[in-house]
Write a protein that holds these residues in place. Structure first.
Motif, short mmCIF file in Angstrom:
data_model
loop_
_atom_site.label_atom_id
_atom_site.label_comp_id
_atom_site.label_asym_id
_atom_site.label_seq_id
_atom_site.Cartn_x
_atom_site.Cartn_y
_atom_site.Cartn_z
N LYS A 80 7.56 4.43 -23.78
CA LYS A 80 8.66 4.61 -22.82
C LYS A 80 8.39 3.86 -21.51
N GLN A 81 8.29 2.54 -21.60
CA GLN A 81 8.03 1.75 -20.39
C GLN A 81 9.19 1.83 -19.40
N ASN A 82 10.41 2.01 -19.92
CA ASN A 82 11.57 2.07 -19.02
C ASN A 82 11.50 3.28 -18.09
N CYS A 83 10.87 4.36 -18.52
CA CYS A 83 10.69 5.53 -17.64
C CYS A 83 9.78 5.18 -16.47
N LEU A 84 8.71 4.44 -16.76
CA LEU A 84 7.77 4.04 -15.72
C LEU A 84 8.42 3.08 -14.73
N VAL A 85 9.21 2.15 -15.25
CA VAL A 85 9.91 1.19 -14.39
C VAL A 85 10.91 1.93 -13.49
N GLY A 86 11.60 2.90 -14.05
CA GLY A 86 12.54 3.69 -13.26
C GLY A 86 11.85 4.47 -12.16
N MET A 87 10.66 5.02 -12.46
CA MET A 87 9.91 5.75 -11.45
C MET A 87 9.46 4.82 -10.32
N PHE A 88 9.01 3.62 -10.67
CA PHE A 88 8.60 2.66 -9.65
C PHE A 88 9.79 2.21 -8.80
N ASN A 89 10.94 2.04 -9.43
CA ASN A 89 12.14 1.68 -8.65
C ASN A 89 12.51 2.78 -7.67
N THR A 90 12.37 4.03 -8.09
CA THR A 90 12.64 5.15 -7.19
C THR A 90 11.63 5.18 -6.04
N ALA A 91 10.37 4.94 -6.36
CA ALA A 91 9.34 4.91 -5.31
C ALA A 91 9.60 3.79 -4.31
N VAL A 92 10.02 2.64 -4.81
CA VAL A 92 10.33 1.52 -3.91
C VAL A 92 11.51 1.88 -3.01
N SER A 93 12.49 2.57 -3.55
CA SER A 93 13.64 2.96 -2.72
C SER A 93 13.22 3.96 -1.65
N PHE A 94 12.20 4.80 -1.92
CA PHE A 94 11.68 5.70 -0.90
C PHE A 94 10.91 4.94 0.18
N ILE A 95 10.17 3.94 -0.22
CA ILE A 95 9.28 3.21 0.70
C ILE A 95 10.03 2.17 1.52
N ARG A 96 11.10 1.61 0.98
CA ARG A 96 11.78 0.47 1.62
C ARG A 96 12.14 0.71 3.09
N PRO A 97 12.72 1.85 3.50
CA PRO A 97 13.02 2.03 4.93
C PRO A 97 11.76 2.01 5.81
N SER A 98 10.67 2.56 5.30
CA SER A 98 9.43 2.55 6.06
C SER A 98 8.87 1.15 6.20
N VAL A 99 9.00 0.35 5.16
CA VAL A 99 8.52 -1.03 5.22
C VAL A 99 9.33 -1.83 6.24
N VAL A 100 10.63 -1.62 6.25
CA VAL A 100 11.48 -2.32 7.23
C VAL A 100 11.09 -1.91 8.64
N GLN A 101 10.88 -0.63 8.86
CA GLN A 101 10.49 -0.15 10.19
C GLN A 101 9.10 -0.68 10.55
N PHE A 102 8.18 -0.74 9.61
CA PHE A 102 6.84 -1.27 9.84
C PHE A 102 6.91 -2.74 10.23
N ASP A 103 7.77 -3.50 9.56
CA ASP A 103 7.94 -4.91 9.89
C ASP A 103 8.60 -5.09 11.26
N GLN A 104 9.56 -4.25 11.61
CA GLN A 104 10.22 -4.36 12.92
C GLN A 104 9.25 -4.07 14.06
N LEU A 105 8.32 -3.18 13.82
CA LEU A 105 7.32 -2.88 14.86
C LEU A 105 6.24 -3.97 14.94
N GLN A 106 6.21 -4.87 13.98
CA GLN A 106 5.22 -5.95 13.90
C GLN A 106 3.80 -5.37 13.99
N CYS A 107 3.55 -4.44 13.10
CA CYS A 107 2.27 -3.74 13.13
C CYS A 107 1.09 -4.62 12.71
#
Length: 121
Positions: free
Chosen positions: A91-118
């Motif tokens: 069931k590789q598609n389950c793992l890919v779906g979980m990673f896509n969900t994790a990326v969607s959780f992380i994406r706003p934090s990554v954008v904010q991290f980049d805006q702060l130029q950390c």
């Protein structure tokens, strides 16, 4: 689950008492604290959602082991191995779906991290 986020933030603030650290570090302290807050928010959000993600993966893979409360550590390691083996081979598609969900959780934090130029000096 917001207790984890609060615990991360309070423990970091306890380590860096602002008046003392500001005199030692200077004007960059506020930037570093904002960057640390973004990182702890991101980590807390991933930790909050990890149990749900494992439940969703177990349902997706249709993994229903027999759990015994008096089982040994080796038995739990064997169950984890069977779960990962079934997940990766069938069931590789389950793992890919979980990673896509994790990326969607992380994406706003990554954008904010980049805006702060950390990472820039």
């Amino acid at each position: 689950m917001h207790l984890i986020k609060i615990a991360f933030l309070l423990s970091f603030l306890a380590l860096c008492l602002r008046p003392q650290a500001e005199a030692a570090i200077g004007a960059q302290l506020n930037k570093y604290l904002q960057c640390a807050e973004v990182i702890t928010d991101c980590a807390a959000q991933l930790i909050e959602n990890s149990v749900t993600a494992l439940k969703v993966l177990a349902d997706c893979v249709d993994f229903k082991p027999e759990l015994k409360l008096n089982g040994s550590v080796i038995r739990f390691i064997k169950l984890a191995y069977q779960f990962i083996q079934k997940l990766l081979t069938q069931k590789q598609n389950c793992l890919v779906g979980m990673f896509n969900t994790a990326v969607s959780f992380i994406r706003p934090s990554v954008v904010q991290f980049d805006q702060l130029q950390c990472l820039s000096p």
